[in-house]
Write an enzyme that holds these catalytic residues in place. Structure first.
Site, PDB file in Angstrom:
ATOM      1  N   GLU A  82     -22.123  13.354   1.509  1.00 54.62           N
ATOM      2  CA  GLU A  82     -22.477  14.653   2.445  1.00 54.62           C
ATOM      3  C   GLU A  82     -21.071  15.296   2.686  1.00 54.62           C
ATOM      4  O   GLU A  82     -20.039  14.600   3.109  1.00 54.62           O
ATOM      5  CB  GLU A  82     -23.098  14.360   3.867  1.00 54.62           C
ATOM      6  N   SER A 108     -26.002  17.661   4.871  1.00 54.32           N
ATOM      7  CA  SER A 108     -26.965  16.590   5.650  1.00 54.32           C
ATOM      8  C   SER A 108     -27.861  17.800   6.497  1.00 54.32           C
ATOM      9  O   SER A 108     -27.367  19.219   6.721  1.00 54.32           O
ATOM     10  CB  SER A 108     -26.331  15.941   6.607  1.00 54.32           C
TER      11      SER A 108
END
Length: 242
Positions: A82, A108
């Protein structure tokens, strides 16, 4: 509360799928948390999240930039990290709504701003991101569902270098050698036959070497006529060992 079909809370969902000459196999744009549906600006290209984060911390990113983080896809990572740290740092500097970020990695639910992830093919598979340079004009158009650049990437050789050495043993090495593109779920299974890969990037752990060829995902890479896809384990093994 369940709304009527003719009276939705919003007219679109929290994600969109784009494609174009930067994402021949598609990519995912996050639409939740902001209202921006288009962005255009010069590329600021970084190999890996760490290099980009260092540039943000050094205040080298300007309003209007399109940040490109490559080498974070399933093969290049390996895995898909992420990019939350970078977007959080941008928000901290007041740039959350002033820049866009595109990557072959993930984002995310806590990511802020206009963010495009899962760009396929990834840089490690000689996707278009591998041929981008600083200053190339990039456009994101959610309404048209496109992610594109005005740069003639087809005329460029890929001199991309992985931001970190590829693992040579262990679980991550096995994963990087067998994982599919994120456009096909980033799943592992039978190794992709070498003769069908067509990769030329020496830093791809599955590369066959050679001279730069077509960008991954372009129509010119179609399988030669008359060549059947291996269907059994023995056929996969025979092609893989060529």
């Amino acid at each position: 509360m369940i709304r009527q079909l003719d009276a939705p809370v919003k007219t679109r969902g929290g994600f969109g799928i784009l494609s174009g000459n930067l994402a021949p196999e598609g990519c995912v744009v996050k639409l939740a948390g902001h209202e921006r549906l288009s962005f255009s600006g010069p590329a600021r290209v970084f190999d890996g999240e760490e290099a980009c984060f260092a540039a943000v911390q050094a205040r080298q990113i300007q309003a209007g930039d399109v940040i490109v983080i490559r080498g974070e896809g399933p093969v290049g990572g390996p895995g898909m990290r992420e990019m939350l740290a970078v977007t959080a740092a941008l928000v901290g500097q007041g740039l959350g709504g002033e820049v866009a970020l595109i990557t072959d990695g993930r984002f995310s639910g806590a990511t802020h701003g206009l963010m495009v992830g899962h760009i396929c093919p990834e840089a490690a598979l000689d996707g278009p991101l591998a041929r981008l340079r600083d200053g190339d004009r990039i456009s994101i158009d959610v309404e048209a569902r496109t992610l594109s650049t005005t740069a003639d990437l087809g005329r460029r050789s890929s001199n991309w270098r992985a931001p970190r050495p590829a693992p040579s043993r262990g679980v991550l090495a096995k994963y990087a050698s067998t994982v599919e593109s994120a456009s096909r779920g980033a799943v592992t299974g039978f190794p992709t036959p070498r003769s069908a890969i067509g990769r030329t990037n020496p830093h791809d752990p599955r590369s066959t070497g050679g001279t730069p060829g077509p960008i991954r995902g372009e129509p010119s890479e179609a399988r030669p006529a008359g060549r059947a896809e291996p269907e059994t384990l023995s056929q996969f093994a025979a092609v893989w060992l060529l």
